[in-house]
Design a protein around this motif. Structure first.
Motif, mmCIF file in Angstrom:
data_model
loop_
_atom_site.group_PDB
_atom_site.id
_atom_site.type_symbol
_atom_site.label_atom_id
_atom_site.label_comp_id
_atom_site.label_asym_id
_atom_site.label_seq_id
_atom_site.Cartn_x
_atom_site.Cartn_y
_atom_site.Cartn_z
ATOM 1 N N VAL A 184 0.833 -1.213 0.000
ATOM 2 C CA VAL A 184 0.000 0.000 0.000
ATOM 3 C C VAL A 184 0.863 1.255 0.000
ATOM 4 C CG1 VAL A 184 -1.719 1.329 1.298
ATOM 5 C CG2 VAL A 184 -1.905 -1.166 1.146
ATOM 6 N N LEU A 185 0.545 2.184 -0.932
ATOM 7 C CA LEU A 185 1.224 3.478 -1.002
ATOM 8 C C LEU A 185 0.406 4.588 -0.345
ATOM 9 C CD1 LEU A 185 2.662 3.732 -4.644
ATOM 10 C CD2 LEU A 185 3.958 3.537 -2.521
ATOM 11 N N HIS A 186 -0.903 4.572 -0.617
ATOM 12 C CA HIS A 186 -1.735 5.715 -0.238
ATOM 13 C C HIS A 186 -3.163 5.239 0.008
ATOM 14 C CE1 HIS A 186 -3.996 9.548 -1.732
ATOM 15 N NE2 HIS A 186 -3.797 9.621 -0.442
ATOM 16 N N LEU A 187 -3.790 5.781 1.055
ATOM 17 C CA LEU A 187 -5.201 5.523 1.336
ATOM 18 C C LEU A 187 -5.927 6.862 1.358
ATOM 19 C CD1 LEU A 187 -3.432 3.592 3.635
ATOM 20 C CD2 LEU A 187 -5.649 2.456 3.534
ATOM 21 N N GLU A 188 -7.075 6.910 0.694
ATOM 22 C CA GLU A 188 -7.812 8.164 0.572
ATOM 23 C C GLU A 188 -9.298 7.931 0.824
ATOM 24 O OE1 GLU A 188 -8.908 10.077 -3.393
ATOM 25 O OE2 GLU A 188 -7.210 11.304 -2.752
ATOM 26 N N ALA A 189 -9.868 8.655 1.784
ATOM 27 C CA ALA A 189 -11.294 8.539 2.075
ATOM 28 C C ALA A 189 -12.099 9.113 0.914
ATOM 29 C CB ALA A 189 -11.628 9.284 3.363
ATOM 30 N N ALA A 190 -13.140 8.381 0.489
ATOM 31 C CA ALA A 190 -13.989 8.813 -0.624
ATOM 32 C C ALA A 190 -15.411 8.354 -0.357
ATOM 33 C CB ALA A 190 -13.485 8.233 -1.951
ATOM 34 N N ASP A 191 -16.255 9.292 0.123
ATOM 35 C CA ASP A 191 -17.647 8.981 0.466
ATOM 36 C C ASP A 191 -17.697 7.809 1.452
ATOM 37 O OD1 ASP A 191 -18.615 11.040 -1.138
ATOM 38 O OD2 ASP A 191 -18.572 9.774 -2.922
ATOM 39 N N LYS A 192 -18.333 6.695 1.054
ATOM 40 C CA LYS A 192 -18.482 5.553 1.955
ATOM 41 C C LYS A 192 -17.340 4.552 1.814
ATOM 42 C CE LYS A 192 -23.537 5.834 1.885
ATOM 43 N NZ LYS A 192 -24.805 5.115 1.576
ATOM 44 N N TYR A 193 -16.358 4.878 0.982
ATOM 45 C CA TYR A 193 -15.269 3.947 0.713
ATOM 46 C C TYR A 193 -13.923 4.576 1.052
ATOM 47 C CZ TYR A 193 -18.793 1.457 -2.062
ATOM 48 O OH TYR A 193 -19.917 0.788 -2.465
ATOM 49 N N VAL A 194 -12.895 3.749 1.005
ATOM 50 C CA VAL A 194 -11.509 4.207 1.056
ATOM 51 C C VAL A 194 -10.814 3.706 -0.199
ATOM 52 C CG1 VAL A 194 -9.280 4.007 2.227
ATOM 53 C CG2 VAL A 194 -11.369 4.298 3.570
ATOM 54 N N ARG A 195 -10.247 4.619 -0.964
ATOM 55 C CA ARG A 195 -9.480 4.234 -2.149
ATOM 56 C C ARG A 195 -8.066 3.867 -1.707
ATOM 57 N NH1 ARG A 195 -9.696 9.275 -5.960
ATOM 58 N NH2 ARG A 195 -8.872 7.815 -7.524
ATOM 59 N N VAL A 196 -7.593 2.733 -2.198
ATOM 60 C CA VAL A 196 -6.262 2.253 -1.842
ATOM 61 C C VAL A 196 -5.416 2.182 -3.103
ATOM 62 C CG1 VAL A 196 -4.919 0.387 -0.815
ATOM 63 C CG2 VAL A 196 -7.207 0.897 0.052
ATOM 64 N N PHE A 197 -4.285 2.870 -3.096
ATOM 65 C CA PHE A 197 -3.364 2.880 -4.229
ATOM 66 C C PHE A 197 -2.152 2.031 -3.856
ATOM 67 C CE2 PHE A 197 -5.834 6.730 -4.214
ATOM 68 C CZ PHE A 197 -6.209 6.911 -5.534
ATOM 69 N N THR A 198 -1.795 1.093 -4.732
ATOM 70 C CA THR A 198 -0.740 0.136 -4.404
ATOM 71 C C THR A 198 0.513 0.368 -5.247
ATOM 72 O OG1 THR A 198 -1.513 -1.501 -6.015
ATOM 73 C CG2 THR A 198 -2.500 -1.565 -3.817
ATOM 74 N N THR A 199 1.573 -0.334 -4.874
ATOM 75 C CA THR A 199 2.864 -0.161 -5.536
ATOM 76 C C THR A 199 2.852 -0.619 -6.989
ATOM 77 O OG1 THR A 199 3.521 -2.301 -4.609
ATOM 78 C CG2 THR A 199 4.210 -0.333 -3.416
ATOM 79 N N ASP A 200 1.925 -1.507 -7.376
ATOM 80 C CA ASP A 200 1.875 -1.979 -8.762
ATOM 81 C C ASP A 200 0.932 -1.136 -9.631
ATOM 82 O OD1 ASP A 200 -0.637 -2.728 -7.927
ATOM 83 O OD2 ASP A 200 -0.364 -4.883 -8.259
ATOM 84 N N GLY A 201 0.478 0.005 -9.090
ATOM 85 C CA GLY A 201 -0.374 0.901 -9.862
ATOM 86 C C GLY A 201 -1.857 0.581 -9.802
ATOM 87 N N THR A 202 -2.234 -0.398 -9.013
ATOM 88 C CA THR A 202 -3.645 -0.786 -8.898
ATOM 89 C C THR A 202 -4.361 0.114 -7.900
ATOM 90 O OG1 THR A 202 -3.077 -3.091 -9.356
ATOM 91 C CG2 THR A 202 -5.226 -2.676 -8.362
ATOM 92 N N GLU A 203 -5.633 0.405 -8.181
ATOM 93 C CA GLU A 203 -6.484 1.111 -7.232
ATOM 94 C C GLU A 203 -7.648 0.197 -6.861
ATOM 95 O OE1 GLU A 203 -9.698 4.783 -7.095
ATOM 96 O OE2 GLU A 203 -8.039 4.896 -8.515
#
Length: 271
Positions: A184-203
């Motif tokens: 995991v690189l970054h976690l971002e709150a978005a409405d009812k979810y959390v977006r997770v950005f990973t080292t392989d470029g996946t969200e």
């Protein structure tokens, strides 16, 4: 102060809000209660709209706790106005009270007692008399930010389980993907979810609220840089300060810059 002091009350129990307002009127007739709010989100909006001198925030409210609402206000408060004095309203909680005492933050216990509220009123009146007119400097806001950071950290630490989180269960379309926390690189709150950005470029998306995830993540590895944004510290590539003094950073492997709020700017105090 030459003009009457103003206040906002945030309390999700209408009867308790009215009781507090009545007691304040008896003890401090010149205080004008501009509005009352029943949840944290409304409290933030009303405070930004009315810009009161004093905030009475219930700790436990729907949507946002009083502490989280105060932290959001500290991030959004205009620099042209002095940040309000804070009083937290809480049912008896030995841990919370110890945290308030440690940070010299005033609180009022439920049910409200007139003698204890009178002490709070005296402190508030004294604090308002000592305030300097005009815009608030960053140095004047620093003690408030430090108190809020410490209280937020204390509330997170109190709820931490013994073992840190190792895997995230994330939704990818109609599939469930197991994401190692080490990716995991970054976690971002978005409405009812959390977006997770990973080292392989996946969200990917999580249904777990960010504040619950923070209780299970290693704070030495993952840094909160905004109320809705958490980053892997070792992935920070650069930090930039703009002309207004606001910080933003860039992570290795992600194209967009991420804003750093006032509340967490101390992480980069070397700048």
């Amino acid at each position: 102060m030459n003009t009457p002091a103003t206040a906002l009350i945030a309390e999700d129990e209408p009867l308790l809000a009215q009781t507090l307002q009545n007691e304040l009127h008896a003890l401090w007739p010149a205080l004008r209660v501009l509005a009352t709010a029943g949840d944290g989100l409304s409290a933030v909006q009303l405070a930004l709209q009315h810009r009161p001198d004093v905030l009475f925030f219930d700790i436990r409210m729907p949507g946002q706790t009083g502490l989280e609402a105060a932290a959001e206000l500290a991030e959004e408060w205009p620099e042209t106005h002095t940040f309000p004095l804070l009083v937290f309203v809480t049912a008896y909680d030995q841990y919370a009270i110890a945290a308030f005492d440690a940070q010299a933050v005033d609180y009022v216990l439920k049910p409200v007692r007139a003698d204890r509220l009178a002490q709070t009123v005296a402190r508030l009146q004294n604090g308002l008399r000592q305030r300097q007119p005009g815009p608030q400097t960053s140095e004047q806001l620093d003690p408030v930010l430090q108190q809020l950071r410490a209280l937020l950290s204390a509330s997170t630490e109190a709820a931490k389980p013994d073992a840190p989180l190792q895997l995230l269960q994330a939704s990818v379309g109609n599939q469930l993907r197991m994401v190692p926390v080490t990716d995991v690189l970054h976690l971002e709150a978005a409405d009812k979810y959390v977006r997770v950005f990973t080292t392989d470029g996946t969200e990917v998306l999580l249904r777990t609220p960010l504040k619950e995830l923070m209780q299970r993540l290693d704070a030495q590895v993952f840094w909160q840089i905004h109320r809705g944004s958490v980053v892997r510290a070792t992935a920070i590539e650069s930090v930039t300060r703009d002309e207004s003094g606001r910080l933003s950073l860039r992570l290795k492997g992600l194209p967009d810059r991420l804003a750093v709020s006032r509340l967490y700017a101390h992480l980069f105090k070397a700048m």
